[in-house]
Scaffold this motif. Structure first.
Motif, PDB file in Angstrom:
ATOM      1  N   LEU A  26      14.452   5.135 -12.316  1.00  0.00           N
ATOM      2  CA  LEU A  26      15.227   5.302 -11.052  1.00  0.00           C
ATOM      3  C   LEU A  26      14.999   4.233 -10.275  1.00  0.00           C
ATOM      4  CD1 LEU A  26      13.619   8.956 -10.608  1.00  0.00           C
ATOM      5  CD2 LEU A  26      16.035   8.504 -10.854  1.00  0.00           C
ATOM      6  N   PRO A  27      15.947   4.277  -9.083  1.00  0.00           N
ATOM      7  CA  PRO A  27      15.955   2.953  -8.142  1.00  0.00           C
ATOM      8  C   PRO A  27      14.861   2.490  -7.882  1.00  0.00           C
ATOM      9  CG  PRO A  27      17.711   4.689  -7.445  1.00  0.00           C
ATOM     10  CD  PRO A  27      16.897   5.281  -8.350  1.00  0.00           C
ATOM     11  N   MET A  28      14.577   0.944  -7.615  1.00  0.00           N
ATOM     12  CA  MET A  28      13.262   0.540  -7.477  1.00  0.00           C
ATOM     13  C   MET A  28      12.806   1.109  -6.061  1.00  0.00           C
ATOM     14  SD  MET A  28      13.129  -3.244  -8.875  1.00  0.00           S
ATOM     15  CE  MET A  28      14.766  -3.691  -8.388  1.00  0.00           C
ATOM     16  N   ASN A  29      13.662   1.059  -5.070  1.00  0.00           N
ATOM     17  CA  ASN A  29      13.337   1.510  -3.694  1.00  0.00           C
ATOM     18  C   ASN A  29      12.563   2.940  -3.709  1.00  0.00           C
ATOM     19  OD1 ASN A  29      14.037  -1.065  -2.627  1.00  0.00           O
ATOM     20  ND2 ASN A  29      16.107  -0.194  -2.109  1.00  0.00           N
ATOM     21  N   LEU A  30      13.191   3.862  -4.508  1.00  0.00           N
ATOM     22  CA  LEU A  30      12.645   5.153  -4.425  1.00  0.00           C
ATOM     23  C   LEU A  30      11.115   5.091  -5.018  1.00  0.00           C
ATOM     24  CD1 LEU A  30      13.160   8.145  -4.061  1.00  0.00           C
ATOM     25  CD2 LEU A  30      14.095   8.168  -6.181  1.00  0.00           C
ATOM     26  N   ILE A  31      10.868   4.206  -6.041  1.00  0.00           N
ATOM     27  CA  ILE A  31       9.852   4.236  -6.694  1.00  0.00           C
ATOM     28  C   ILE A  31       8.694   3.320  -5.826  1.00  0.00           C
ATOM     29  CG2 ILE A  31       8.316   3.094  -8.676  1.00  0.00           C
ATOM     30  CD1 ILE A  31      10.937   3.396 -10.267  1.00  0.00           C
ATOM     31  N   LYS A  32       9.367   2.447  -5.027  1.00  0.00           N
ATOM     32  CA  LYS A  32       8.371   1.752  -4.063  1.00  0.00           C
ATOM     33  C   LYS A  32       7.969   2.875  -3.015  1.00  0.00           C
ATOM     34  CE  LYS A  32       9.662  -2.931  -5.255  1.00  0.00           C
ATOM     35  NZ  LYS A  32      10.168  -4.177  -4.519  1.00  0.00           N
ATOM     36  N   THR A  33       8.920   3.575  -2.434  1.00  0.00           N
ATOM     37  CA  THR A  33       8.628   4.448  -1.499  1.00  0.00           C
ATOM     38  C   THR A  33       7.429   5.423  -1.649  1.00  0.00           C
ATOM     39  OG1 THR A  33      10.901   4.552  -0.888  1.00  0.00           O
ATOM     40  CG2 THR A  33       9.638   6.480   0.057  1.00  0.00           C
ATOM     41  N   PHE A  34       7.263   5.884  -2.911  1.00  0.00           N
ATOM     42  CA  PHE A  34       6.145   6.733  -3.263  1.00  0.00           C
ATOM     43  C   PHE A  34       4.998   5.829  -3.840  1.00  0.00           C
ATOM     44  CE2 PHE A  34       9.755   9.533  -3.647  1.00  0.00           C
ATOM     45  CZ  PHE A  34       9.302  10.716  -3.009  1.00  0.00           C
ATOM     46  N   VAL A  63      24.367   4.495 -16.105  1.00  0.00           N
ATOM     47  CA  VAL A  63      23.403   5.814 -16.028  1.00  0.00           C
ATOM     48  C   VAL A  63      21.770   5.015 -15.878  1.00  0.00           C
ATOM     49  CG1 VAL A  63      24.646   7.079 -17.540  1.00  0.00           C
ATOM     50  CG2 VAL A  63      23.060   5.764 -18.778  1.00  0.00           C
ATOM     51  N   ASN A  64      21.970   4.053 -15.124  1.00  0.00           N
ATOM     52  CA  ASN A  64      20.499   3.565 -14.880  1.00  0.00           C
ATOM     53  C   ASN A  64      20.427   3.242 -13.386  1.00  0.00           C
ATOM     54  OD1 ASN A  64      17.919   3.053 -15.530  1.00  0.00           O
ATOM     55  ND2 ASN A  64      18.367   0.813 -16.573  1.00  0.00           N
ATOM     56  N   GLY A  65      19.140   3.227 -12.896  1.00  0.00           N
ATOM     57  CA  GLY A  65      18.974   2.787 -11.685  1.00  0.00           C
ATOM     58  C   GLY A  65      19.511   3.644 -10.622  1.00  0.00           C
ATOM     59  N   ALA A  66      20.049   3.288  -9.509  1.00  0.00           N
ATOM     60  CA  ALA A  66      20.790   4.018  -8.582  1.00  0.00           C
ATOM     61  C   ALA A  66      21.694   5.237  -9.047  1.00  0.00           C
ATOM     62  CB  ALA A  66      21.327   3.207  -7.419  1.00  0.00           C
ATOM     63  N   ALA A  67      22.361   4.626 -10.447  1.00  0.00           N
ATOM     64  CA  ALA A  67      23.416   5.392 -10.785  1.00  0.00           C
ATOM     65  C   ALA A  67      22.833   6.552 -11.608  1.00  0.00           C
ATOM     66  CB  ALA A  67      24.529   4.606 -12.054  1.00  0.00           C
ATOM     67  N   MET A  68      21.564   6.492 -11.987  1.00  0.00           N
ATOM     68  CA  MET A  68      20.903   7.697 -12.607  1.00  0.00           C
ATOM     69  C   MET A  68      20.584   8.880 -11.454  1.00  0.00           C
ATOM     70  SD  MET A  68      17.056   7.861 -14.381  1.00  0.00           S
ATOM     71  CE  MET A  68      17.710   7.028 -15.836  1.00  0.00           C
TER      72      MET A  68
END
Length: 361
Positions: A228-236, A334-339
């Motif tokens: 998933l997007p790196m920003n989302l992973i970093k948020t958590f 289908v990867n990253g933000a596109a996922m």
């Protein structure tokens, strides 16, 4: 949310939450045809403007562009097909939709040009989405569909013509970023070594430990090639291996050069790939099943599900298009933000199955 231990668990948890949210949303909000028409028009116009601005930035020195077509390309397919389906449904209930249809055609051209300037792969996604959407709507609205050699030639001609125009522009403007041939040459140079690496090291549930970029720290699966997007992973603040900054190019050996089936197989194993393909079949089968239910209700005079039918046609078309391009041509679709968009489209299809059973039950 249970704390995910790796990328795959995090993807599954987010997918479950999104699915639950979309089911609740679809059952709470009465999506009338007029509402769906309005929302899809706004979304299509917004994405057309976003892609246009982003493509203009390509030609402005010292200004960076964002490449919105990667994450939002499938969303554009969803918005435009939903808009077109809404206009067709208006005609089905004997309401004139000539102006809306004309506007949809204009927006189709704007998005095709702007998105094609940014990424050549988007042109394939866009025209594939148009073809699938046209086919589904033709079946839904009792239009005759004749796939003649002339139409096939015209479709291929449009895509090839678009690529030719981009190649000419790249030469005239001295902008190599526009060149489809440069993209193909890069694939030819790097894809074969990447494929060999994937096939050699892929196992049932991941890859041979130590075969990925992280070497001794390689987990043997869920190493961040598919995420998933790196920003989302970093948020958590999740302690997952991430390709960021200069390390992004290390991820490109799979994300940029290979179809998604290789990327998912390498990071999640052949078992993970088969599970994904199975889920895709379930989503598509469910979508067509519900679409038949909506169509049968409409043909006996019910107008209750017109808005939902338009939404489903758009979501199903976009999901199929993103699946075909992402898994079999270009992994980044289908990867990253596109996922996130992929998960959302999947949820928007499956949510109709729950809402339909409840409504018809």
């Amino acid at each position: 949310m249970l704390t995910a231990q790796n990328h795959l668990q995090f993807i599954i948890e987010v997918a479950v939450l999104v699915q639950m949210g979309v089911v609740i949303l679809l059952n709470i909000i009465p999506f009338t045809l007029s509402m769906v028409l309005f929302l899809s028009l706004i979304l299509t116009m917004f994405l057309a403007g976003l892609f246009s601005v982003d493509s203009i930035l390509l030609f402005i020195p010292y200004v960076s562009h964002q490449e919105f077509t990667h994450p939002f390309g499938p969303l554009a397919v969803f918005a435009w097909v939903t808009l077109s389906a809404s206009a067709s449904l208006l005609s089905e209930v004997e309401i004139k939709s000539t102006s809306i249809t004309a506007l949809a055609i204009i927006l189709f051209g704007v998005i095709a040009i702007a998105g094609g300037l940014m990424h050549r792969s988007f042109l394939i996604l866009w025209f594939l989405g148009w073809f699938i959407g046209y086919f589904i709507m033709s079946k839904s609205f009792r239009r005759s569909v004749k796939i003649t050699p002339k139409r096939i030639f015209t479709g291929f001609g449009a895509v090839i013509g678009g690529f030719a125009v981009l190649e000419i522009l790249s030469k005239v403007l001295n902008a190599s970023v526009l060149s489809p041939l440069l993209r193909l040459s890069r694939i030819g140079e790097y894809a074969i070594p990447s494929i060999k690496m994937v096939i050699k090291n892929t196992t049932l549930w991941g890859h041979v430990q130590g075969s990925c970029y992280w070497a001794a720290d390689c987990l043997g699966g869920s190493d961040g090639y598919i995420s998933l997007p790196m920003n989302l992973i970093k948020t958590f603040t999740l302690p997952f291996p991430l390709f960021f900054g200069v390390l992004v190019v290390k991820k490109d050996v799979i994300d940029y050069m290979l179809p998604g089936i290789f990327g998912f197989a390498f990071d999640f194993g052949y078992g993970g790939l088969l599970a994904l393909l199975g889920w895709c079949v379930i989503v598509m089968s469910s979508g067509f099943y519900v679409l038949r239910q909506y169509r049968s209700k409409r043909r006996v005079g019910s107008r209750k599900f017109l808005g939902r039918e338009a939404l489903l046609i758009g979501a199903l078309t976009a999901f199929i298009s993103q699946t075909l391009i992402g898994l079999f041509i270009f992994n980044r679709t289908v990867n990253g933000a596109a996922m996130l968009i992929y998960i959302l489209l999947s949820a928007m299809v499956m949510a109709h199955l729950v809402s339909t059973k409840r409504s018809l039950g």
